[in-house]
Design an enzyme around this catalytic site. Structure first.
Site, mmCIF file in Angstrom:
data_model
loop_
_atom_site.group_PDB
_atom_site.id
_atom_site.type_symbol
_atom_site.label_atom_id
_atom_site.label_comp_id
_atom_site.label_asym_id
_atom_site.label_seq_id
_atom_site.Cartn_x
_atom_site.Cartn_y
_atom_site.Cartn_z
ATOM 1 N N ARG A 84 0.840 -1.202 0.000
ATOM 2 C CA ARG A 84 0.000 0.000 0.000
ATOM 3 C C ARG A 84 0.869 1.243 0.000
ATOM 4 N NH1 ARG A 84 -4.891 1.894 3.968
ATOM 5 N NH2 ARG A 84 -4.838 4.090 3.400
ATOM 6 N N ARG A 93 -6.485 1.837 -3.404
ATOM 7 C CA ARG A 93 -5.426 1.262 -2.595
ATOM 8 C C ARG A 93 -5.422 -0.253 -2.742
ATOM 9 N NH1 ARG A 93 -8.427 2.855 2.140
ATOM 10 N NH2 ARG A 93 -7.829 4.952 1.656
ATOM 11 N N ASP A 96 -6.724 -1.878 2.504
ATOM 12 C CA ASP A 96 -7.025 -1.010 3.640
ATOM 13 C C ASP A 96 -7.591 -1.913 4.730
ATOM 14 O OD1 ASP A 96 -7.516 1.382 5.136
ATOM 15 O OD2 ASP A 96 -9.622 1.257 4.559
ATOM 16 N N ASP A 98 -9.085 -1.718 8.626
ATOM 17 C CA ASP A 98 -9.534 -0.854 9.715
ATOM 18 C C ASP A 98 -10.009 -1.693 10.901
ATOM 19 O OD1 ASP A 98 -9.169 1.437 8.142
ATOM 20 O OD2 ASP A 98 -11.254 1.488 7.494
HETATM 21 P P1 ATP Z 1 -11.524 5.888 6.825
HETATM 22 O O1 ATP Z 1 -11.061 6.135 8.226
HETATM 23 O O2 ATP Z 1 -12.591 6.852 6.395
HETATM 24 O O3 ATP Z 1 -11.915 4.461 6.588
HETATM 25 P P2 ATP Z 1 -8.985 5.396 5.601
HETATM 26 O O4 ATP Z 1 -9.130 4.010 6.107
HETATM 27 O O5 ATP Z 1 -8.721 5.548 4.143
HETATM 28 O O6 ATP Z 1 -10.279 6.265 5.935
HETATM 29 P P3 ATP Z 1 -6.316 5.660 6.464
HETATM 30 O O7 ATP Z 1 -5.476 6.578 5.649
HETATM 31 O O8 ATP Z 1 -6.203 4.178 6.178
HETATM 32 O O9 ATP Z 1 -7.834 6.135 6.383
HETATM 33 O O10 ATP Z 1 -5.997 5.820 8.011
HETATM 34 C C1 ATP Z 1 -5.553 7.013 8.560
HETATM 35 C C2 ATP Z 1 -5.327 6.817 10.077
HETATM 36 O O11 ATP Z 1 -6.539 6.507 10.729
HETATM 37 C C3 ATP Z 1 -4.453 5.676 10.506
HETATM 38 O O12 ATP Z 1 -3.087 6.019 10.451
HETATM 39 C C4 ATP Z 1 -4.887 5.420 11.960
HETATM 40 O O13 ATP Z 1 -4.000 6.000 12.907
HETATM 41 C C5 ATP Z 1 -6.191 6.154 12.048
HETATM 42 N N1 ATP Z 1 -7.301 5.392 12.631
HETATM 43 C C6 ATP Z 1 -8.168 5.922 13.512
HETATM 44 N N2 ATP Z 1 -9.073 5.022 13.891
HETATM 45 C C7 ATP Z 1 -8.802 3.883 13.219
HETATM 46 C C8 ATP Z 1 -9.407 2.594 13.205
HETATM 47 N N3 ATP Z 1 -10.493 2.307 13.956
HETATM 48 N N4 ATP Z 1 -8.851 1.648 12.407
HETATM 49 C C9 ATP Z 1 -7.774 1.930 11.650
HETATM 50 N N5 ATP Z 1 -7.136 3.141 11.627
HETATM 51 C C10 ATP Z 1 -7.651 4.107 12.410
HETATM 52 CA CA CA Z 2 -10.964 2.626 5.756
HETATM 53 CA CA CA Z 3 -7.584 2.592 7.124
#
Ligand code: ATP
Ligand code: CA
Ligand code: CA
Ligand code: CA
Length: 164
Positions: A84, A93, A96, A98
């Site tokens: 990624r 991407r 991803d 979460d």
């Molecule tokens: P979204 O949050 O809308 O799904 P995204 O997944 O694209 O957007 P990323 O760029 O992958 O966003 O993540 C940015 C930051 O979000 C990570 O570096 C992490 O620190 C933070 N973050 C906050 N809460 C969470 C969570 N529950 N799971 C994963 N990452 C998280």
């Molecule tokens: Ca996400």
């Molecule tokens: Ca994420």
């Protein structure tokens, strides 16, 4: 066992193989999946229009001794191993991952927001989540089934990912 649910998405490359490799790599870092939703196909929401469709899945994991910060570090390592590249927010991407829910934990700081703040708004999360739990309840007591219908379309396209 605390119910820990992770959301997986991919919209670049061999998306199905990437989701499966994510499950396998998480396990190799001590975050072992115990169940997977089916694989769902969803149009991208937000970010640039015209990006490819996502494949999404939700997995239930056993974090063992690991806490949420440690699991987030593992997630970062696995995302990096799968190539990624951090680019445009909500852009295409390879993978991803979460943290969607961590039992009854509620947390909101610079590093982590749990439950994931947008989880109930997104069909690509809610639909696979319902494969694993037909009536999820958020830590604040709200039932997912009573919240407004999530945005986007999602359709199941494959069986659950293989868990060890
Ligand atoms: P979204 O949050 O809308 O799904 P995204 O997944 O694209 O957007 P990323 O760029 O992958 O966003 O993540 C940015 C930051 O979000 C990570 O570096 C992490 O620190 C933070 N973050 C906050 N809460 C969470 C969570 N529950 N799971 C994963 N990452 C998280
Ligand atoms: Ca996400
Ligand atoms: Ca994420
Ligand atoms: Ca339940």
């Amino acid at each position: 066992m605390t119910e820990v649910l992770l959301g997986l998405g991919s919209n670049l490359g061999d998306r199905l193989a990437t989701l499966q490799r994510a499950v396998d790599l998480l396990a190799s870092h001590g975050v072992c999946a115990v169940a997977s939703s089916r694989v769902w196909s969803t149009a991208a929401l937000g970010g640039p229009s015209d990006q490819p469709e996502f494949l999404n899945a939700v997995i239930r994991v056993d974090p063992g001794e690991l806490g949420a910060d440690e699991v987030l570090s593992v997630i970062g390592a696995v995302e990096a191993e799968l190539g990624r590249v951090r680019d445009e927010r909500w852009g295409p991407r390879t993978v991803d991952i979460d943290i969607l829910l961590w039992g009854d934990l509620v947390r909101d700081d610079a590093r982590l927001t749990i439950p994931h703040p947008r989880l109930h708004e997104r069909a690509f999360v809610v639909m696979p989540l319902l494969d694993l739990d037909p009536d999820p309840v958020l830590p604040d007591g709200r039932r997912l089934l009573e919240l407004p219908v999530p945005r986007g379309e999602a359709r199941p396209v494959g069986p659950p990912l293989a868990v060890p």
